[in-house]
Design a protein around this motif. Sequence first.
Motif, short mmCIF file in Angstrom:
data_model
loop_
_atom_site.label_atom_id
_atom_site.label_comp_id
_atom_site.label_asym_id
_atom_site.label_seq_id
_atom_site.Cartn_x
_atom_site.Cartn_y
_atom_site.Cartn_z
N UNK A 27 17.68 22.10 -40.38
CA UNK A 27 18.29 23.40 -40.08
C UNK A 27 17.25 24.51 -40.05
N UNK A 28 16.32 24.48 -40.99
CA UNK A 28 15.27 25.51 -41.01
C UNK A 28 14.34 25.37 -39.81
N UNK A 29 14.00 24.14 -39.45
CA UNK A 29 13.13 23.91 -38.29
C UNK A 29 13.83 24.37 -37.00
N UNK A 30 15.12 24.06 -36.87
CA UNK A 30 15.86 24.52 -35.69
C UNK A 30 15.91 26.04 -35.62
N UNK A 31 16.12 26.68 -36.75
CA UNK A 31 16.14 28.14 -36.78
C UNK A 31 14.79 28.73 -36.41
N UNK A 52 21.97 25.47 -35.47
CA UNK A 52 21.35 25.76 -36.76
C UNK A 52 22.37 26.02 -37.85
N UNK A 53 23.36 26.89 -37.66
CA UNK A 53 24.35 27.08 -38.73
C UNK A 53 25.17 25.83 -38.99
N UNK A 59 25.81 20.26 -43.08
CA UNK A 59 24.90 19.28 -43.67
C UNK A 59 24.53 19.64 -45.09
N UNK A 60 23.74 20.68 -45.25
CA UNK A 60 23.20 21.03 -46.56
C UNK A 60 24.30 21.43 -47.54
N UNK A 94 27.16 14.14 -33.71
CA UNK A 94 27.92 14.44 -32.50
C UNK A 94 28.23 15.93 -32.38
N UNK A 95 28.54 16.58 -33.50
CA UNK A 95 28.83 18.01 -33.49
C UNK A 95 27.61 18.82 -33.06
N UNK A 96 26.46 18.50 -33.64
CA UNK A 96 25.23 19.23 -33.30
C UNK A 96 24.85 18.97 -31.84
N UNK A 97 25.01 17.73 -31.38
CA UNK A 97 24.70 17.42 -29.98
C UNK A 97 25.63 18.19 -29.04
N UNK A 98 26.91 18.26 -29.38
CA UNK A 98 27.87 18.99 -28.55
C UNK A 98 27.54 20.47 -28.52
#
Length: 113
Positions: A27-31, A52-53, A59-60, A94-98
């Motif tokens: 998440x931090x890397x994506x942000x 990211x959110x 996740x976290x 799947x959620x993050x990919x969508x």
Amino acid sequence: MPAPAELPPWRADEKVVLRCRLLHTLGLVLGFFYRESAKAHDFSGSSQLTATPHVLALGTLFFLIVIVLDKQFALTSGRWFNAFFWTYNAGLVMTVARESAAAKQNAEHTVER
């Protein structure tokens, strides 16, 4: 020379802590990637980039709650925990990919206008 100590079997609670750390780092890397990408392209408008959110919250934070509940109710020793763990992770992927695909599609439509 003494024999090396055997490693303990992989425990489910360690698996949850490791996954929590992994998703937090992701998440931090994506942000960071989003921020630097926006700077590089002089982007200052609103964005639909919501991966990211989702990674940080679903996740976290979720796995931090699972860790606390595991200490109280021994969730990881339940017989269905492994199925839950992998099903939840597949759903998160799947959620993050969508969300990422929707953000990319939205960005392409914004550029065309």
